[in-house]
Design an enzyme around this catalytic site. Structure first.
Site, PDB file in Angstrom:
ATOM      1  N   HIS A  21      13.576  43.167  30.335  1.00 54.86           N
ATOM      2  CA  HIS A  21      13.283  41.723  30.414  1.00 54.86           C
ATOM      3  C   HIS A  21      13.288  41.313  31.882  1.00 54.86           C
ATOM      4  O   HIS A  21      12.557  41.880  32.667  1.00 54.86           O
ATOM      5  CB  HIS A  21      14.314  40.986  29.542  1.00 54.86           C
ATOM      6  CG  HIS A  21      14.067  39.526  29.318  1.00 54.86           C
ATOM      7  ND1 HIS A  21      12.882  38.888  29.576  1.00 54.86           N
ATOM      8  CD2 HIS A  21      14.891  38.573  28.819  1.00 54.86           C
ATOM      9  CE1 HIS A  21      12.988  37.611  29.251  1.00 54.86           C
ATOM     10  NE2 HIS A  21      14.196  37.389  28.803  1.00 54.86           N
ATOM     11  N   HIS A  58       3.752  44.084  27.718  1.00 59.57           N
ATOM     12  CA  HIS A  58       4.356  42.798  27.350  1.00 59.57           C
ATOM     13  C   HIS A  58       4.231  42.640  25.842  1.00 59.57           C
ATOM     14  O   HIS A  58       3.252  43.067  25.240  1.00 59.57           O
ATOM     15  CB  HIS A  58       3.623  41.642  28.054  1.00 59.57           C
ATOM     16  CG  HIS A  58       4.412  40.387  28.088  1.00 59.57           C
ATOM     17  ND1 HIS A  58       4.477  39.519  27.017  1.00 59.57           N
ATOM     18  CD2 HIS A  58       5.206  39.857  29.041  1.00 59.57           C
ATOM     19  CE1 HIS A  58       5.255  38.504  27.339  1.00 59.57           C
ATOM     20  NE2 HIS A  58       5.713  38.681  28.551  1.00 59.57           N
ATOM     21  N   ASP A  85       6.515  40.660  36.378  1.00 59.87           N
ATOM     22  CA  ASP A  85       7.515  41.344  37.218  1.00 59.87           C
ATOM     23  C   ASP A  85       6.900  42.371  38.137  1.00 59.87           C
ATOM     24  O   ASP A  85       7.569  42.882  39.041  1.00 59.87           O
ATOM     25  CB  ASP A  85       8.563  42.014  36.321  1.00 59.87           C
ATOM     26  CG  ASP A  85       9.370  40.975  35.582  1.00 59.87           C
ATOM     27  OD1 ASP A  85       9.231  40.866  34.355  1.00 59.87           O
ATOM     28  OD2 ASP A  85      10.087  40.213  36.259  1.00 59.87           O
TER      29      ASP A  85
HETATM   30  C1  SDX Z   1       9.502  39.935  30.892  1.00 67.65           C
HETATM   31  O1  SDX Z   1       8.937  38.040  26.381  1.00 67.65           O
HETATM   32  C2  SDX Z   1       8.647  37.519  27.496  1.00 67.65           C
HETATM   33  O2  SDX Z   1       7.948  36.521  27.585  1.00 67.65           O
HETATM   34  C3  SDX Z   1       9.284  38.174  28.704  1.00 67.65           C
HETATM   35  C4  SDX Z   1       8.862  37.650  30.061  1.00 67.65           C
HETATM   36  C5  SDX Z   1       9.318  36.242  30.293  1.00 67.65           C
HETATM   37  O3  SDX Z   1       8.705  35.567  31.127  1.00 67.65           O
HETATM   38  O4  SDX Z   1      10.366  35.850  29.703  1.00 67.65           O
HETATM   39  O5  SDX Z   1       7.457  37.711  30.176  1.00 67.65           O
HETATM   40  C6  SDX Z   1       9.483  38.479  31.186  1.00 67.65           C
HETATM   41  O6  SDX Z   1      10.462  40.396  30.359  1.00 67.65           O
HETATM   42  C7  SDX Z   1       8.281  40.763  31.192  1.00 67.65           C
HETATM   43  C8  SDX Z   1       8.441  42.235  30.731  1.00 67.65           C
HETATM   44  C9  SDX Z   1       9.211  42.991  31.823  1.00 67.65           C
HETATM   45  N1  SDX Z   1       9.573  44.346  31.309  1.00 67.65           N
HETATM   46  C10 SDX Z   1       9.025  45.439  31.827  1.00 67.65           C
HETATM   47  O7  SDX Z   1       8.136  45.447  32.680  1.00 67.65           O
HETATM   48  C11 SDX Z   1       9.617  46.731  31.281  1.00 67.65           C
HETATM   49  C12 SDX Z   1       8.486  47.702  30.888  1.00 67.65           C
HETATM   50  N2  SDX Z   1       7.786  47.174  29.701  1.00 67.65           N
HETATM   51  C13 SDX Z   1       8.226  47.638  28.426  1.00 67.65           C
HETATM   52  O8  SDX Z   1       9.567  47.936  28.291  1.00 67.65           O
HETATM   53  C14 SDX Z   1       7.593  46.889  27.267  1.00 67.65           C
HETATM   54  O9  SDX Z   1       6.258  46.766  27.544  1.00 67.65           O
HETATM   55  C15 SDX Z   1       8.140  45.516  26.886  1.00 67.65           C
HETATM   56  C16 SDX Z   1       9.603  45.566  26.648  1.00 67.65           C
HETATM   57  C17 SDX Z   1       7.837  44.521  27.944  1.00 67.65           C
HETATM   58  C18 SDX Z   1       7.449  45.091  25.599  1.00 67.65           C
HETATM   59  O10 SDX Z   1       7.901  45.924  24.611  1.00 67.65           O
HETATM   60  P1  SDX Z   1       7.381  45.802  23.089  1.00 67.65           P
HETATM   61  O11 SDX Z   1       6.550  44.619  22.886  1.00 67.65           O
HETATM   62  O12 SDX Z   1       8.548  45.979  22.207  1.00 67.65           O
HETATM   63  O13 SDX Z   1       6.375  46.955  23.002  1.00 67.65           O
HETATM   64  P2  SDX Z   1       6.776  48.434  22.697  1.00 67.65           P
HETATM   65  O14 SDX Z   1       7.976  48.767  23.530  1.00 67.65           O
HETATM   66  O15 SDX Z   1       6.859  48.609  21.226  1.00 67.65           O
HETATM   67  O16 SDX Z   1       5.543  49.226  23.291  1.00 67.65           O
HETATM   68  C19 SDX Z   1       4.393  49.398  22.501  1.00 67.65           C
HETATM   69  C20 SDX Z   1       3.921  50.791  22.891  1.00 67.65           C
HETATM   70  C21 SDX Z   1       5.000  51.845  22.764  1.00 67.65           C
HETATM   71  O17 SDX Z   1       4.379  53.058  22.474  1.00 67.65           O
HETATM   72  P3  SDX Z   1       4.375  53.596  20.939  1.00 67.65           P
HETATM   73  O18 SDX Z   1       5.835  53.613  20.480  1.00 67.65           O
HETATM   74  O19 SDX Z   1       3.561  52.597  20.142  1.00 67.65           O
HETATM   75  O20 SDX Z   1       3.753  54.968  21.043  1.00 67.65           O
HETATM   76  O21 SDX Z   1       3.548  50.775  24.296  1.00 67.65           O
HETATM   77  C22 SDX Z   1       4.414  51.666  25.003  1.00 67.65           C
HETATM   78  C23 SDX Z   1       5.616  51.951  24.137  1.00 67.65           C
HETATM   79  O22 SDX Z   1       6.136  53.241  24.405  1.00 67.65           O
HETATM   80  N3  SDX Z   1       4.807  50.992  26.221  1.00 67.65           N
HETATM   81  C24 SDX Z   1       4.898  51.560  27.412  1.00 67.65           C
HETATM   82  C25 SDX Z   1       5.277  50.534  28.292  1.00 67.65           C
HETATM   83  N4  SDX Z   1       5.414  49.400  27.615  1.00 67.65           N
HETATM   84  C26 SDX Z   1       5.137  49.678  26.330  1.00 67.65           C
HETATM   85  N5  SDX Z   1       4.689  52.832  27.830  1.00 67.65           N
HETATM   86  C27 SDX Z   1       4.888  53.066  29.152  1.00 67.65           C
HETATM   87  N6  SDX Z   1       5.243  52.126  30.050  1.00 67.65           N
HETATM   88  C28 SDX Z   1       5.446  50.850  29.664  1.00 67.65           C
HETATM   89  N7  SDX Z   1       5.790  49.940  30.548  1.00 67.65           N
END
Ligand code: SDX
Length: 441
Positions: A277, A318, A376
């Site tokens: 997050h 996201h 971010d």
């Molecule tokens: C913020 O919610 C908000 O609005 C948050 C925010 C705000 O203003 O409040 O926008 C701020 O938190 C932005 C996000 C910052 N986080 C990161 O940058 C961390 C990296 N991102 C991931 O951890 C992820 O993308 C999330 C946590 C942001 C979103 O996760 P989800 O929606 O639960 O999606 P997921 O983890 O289920 O991913 C879907 C797929 C997965 O693969 P499969 O299991 O389907 O095979 O996409 C892949 C994930 O492995 N994936 C990634 C990835 N993000 C998702 N693979 C590699 N690198 C990534 N960054």
């Protein structure tokens, strides 16, 4: 135009959702509600009485509330605060106007803005006794640990603005939080580096004051660079609110029990700290530094694609944006401006970030999973260029998000039919069994 209360409640449509079951002739009809924009919702509140719960861990398809504060369209890459597009607010507004807008629902007139800014100005100092609290922390405590503790401790000092159901106390608590969180954040940095606290200056604007409290010392005059202050103010605007994200949902759940506003915002800080997050901006910088050279980007992309590897490309992906996060695009532009202003346009980390973005967006894995840079991805580079230490990145996110958290908290506690948040579960544990005395185990 719907009234504010109507918009916050949603509108019954003529449509209903019908659930039928494959093994009996039970049919459950549920109303479908429409908001003013975005996805309609199936009102499942009546399901419990019909013997069912919905199941949605992580709330991927769950609307936890009705809100009229922020609208996001993840496919179109839209973000509106009270209906105003983020691009317009970032370009033409400032954080004080945005804070007023989020809290009150309308952009302020010049007079209203002056009054808001003046009121906040005279709330920026902390109760002097609170300065002693910092001394209880180790000097190397993470600023988010200090902020969580200090904001929670405000509950002990500002009891005259802690009743969530008293509108006048809610208003004073909002002023105190928006005004004092920057002081707490800056002082958590000063404490970290062993420098004396610098008191807020009433002659300075919100972002300038924060830079002053961060970087001024008692030994010489300090005037914040206006270009850098403007960039920081824009970062505050971009991070101010974002619908029902993890930390905002935490604030709402905490507040639903009637907990005081300072405790609720401390809970939001705790949730925001996570690297998935708000902690991602710090994690992005650490990742770019670990990559170290554009020649190693491919190795990290492959690690991110390996599902057996927990590594994620920080700053990408996201829950909602399946297109470019509109804030990331603005942040990339701000990056160019700040690095040019500082003569850092050849900043190696920025070069790595640009190349990483280009490679990732051409990779089928990222294209298929619709993983784009989020807010971010670039914010850390801008903050680093502003001289902000990496450990303070999430603290700055928390500073900005305090405006959104307070607005969402206030909307929740003042909503008609407000109820304590109490989700149910799908129980998968042991069925009833009889106690076994220890001698027989
Ligand atoms: C913020 O919610 C908000 O609005 C948050 C925010 C705000 O203003 O409040 O926008 C701020 O938190 C932005 C996000 C910052 N986080 C990161 O940058 C961390 C990296 N991102 C991931 O951890 C992820 O993308 C999330 C946590 C942001 C979103 O996760 P989800 O929606 O639960 O999606 P997921 O983890 O289920 O991913 C879907 C797929 C997965 O693969 P499969 O299991 O389907 O095979 O996409 C892949 C994930 O492995 N994936 C990634 C990835 N993000 C998702 N693979 C590699 N690198 C990534 N960054």
């Amino acid at each position: 135009m719907q009234s504010e209360s109507e918009m916050t409640q949603g509108t019954e449509t003529k449509r209903t959702a019908r659930i039928t079951f494959s093994d009996n002739d039970q049919v459950i009809e549920l109303p479908v509600l429409a908001g003013s924009l975005g996805t309609d919702v199936i009102d499942t509140r009546g399901l419990g009485a019909r013997g069912y719960f919905t199941y949605d861990p992580g709330f991927l398809a769950t609307a936890s509330c009705a809100s009229s504060i922020t609208y996001i369209d993840g496919d179109a890459g839209l973000l509106y605060y009270r209906g105003y597009p983020i691009e317009q607010l970032a370009e033409h507004s400032d954080f004080m106007e945005v804070g007023y807008l989020l809290l009150n629902g309308e952009l302020p007139s010049a007079r209203q803005k002056d009054e808001f800014v003046r009121t906040l100005r005279y709330h920026t100092m902390l109760h002097d006794q609170m300065a002693y609290f910092f001394r209880g922390f180790r000097r190397d405590a993470h600023p988010m640990a200090v902020m969580m503790g200090m904001v929670g401790a405000m509950s002990a000092f500002y009891r005259d603005s802690s009743d969530p159901f008293d509108p006048s106390q809610r208003e004073v608590a909002a002023y105190r939080l928006l005004a004092k969180v920057p002081t707490i954040a800056a002082w958590s940095y000063k404490y970290n580096v062993g420098l004396p606290f610098m008191y807020p200056q009433n002659r300075l604007g919100y972002a300038e004051n924060f830079l002053y409290m961060m970087f001024a010392t008692p030994c010489e005059d300090y005037e914040p660079n206006p270009v850098l202050a403007r960039a920081l103010d824009r970062i505050f605007i971009l991070h101010a609110d974002h619908e029902q994200n993890a930390s905002t949902s935490t604030v709402r759940v905490a507040g639903s029990s009637g907990a005081n506003p300072f405790a609720c915002i401390a809970a939001g800080i705790a949730s925001l700290w996570g690297p998935l997050h708000g902690g991602a901006n710090e994690a992005v910088l650490n990742m770019l530094e670990e990559i170290g050279d554009v020649s190693r980007i491919g190795e990290y992309i492959e690690r991110a694609k390996d599902r057996t590897n927990p590594f994620r490309l920080m700053g990408f992906g996201h829950r909602i944006y399946k297109n470019m996060d509109p804030r990331a695009a603005i942040m990339r532009e701000t990056c160019h401006e700040v690095l040019d202003e500082l003569g850092l346009h050849d900043d190696p980390l920025f070069r790595i970030a640009l190349k990483l973005e280009q490679i990732a967006l051409e990779d089928t894995y990222f294209i298929e999973k619709r993983l784009y840079p989020n807010v971010d991805f670039y914010s850390g580079i801008v903050l680093r260029a502003l001289g902000i230490p990496t450990s303070m990145f999430t603290a700055i996110f928390a500073l900005a998000r305090t405006a959104g958290w307070v607005a969402q908290w206030s909307e929740m506690v003042s909503a008609q039919g407000h109820k304590i948040a109490r989700p149910r579960q799908l129980y998968t544990g042991m069925r009833r069994r009889e106690f076994i005395p220890i001698g027989q185990r």
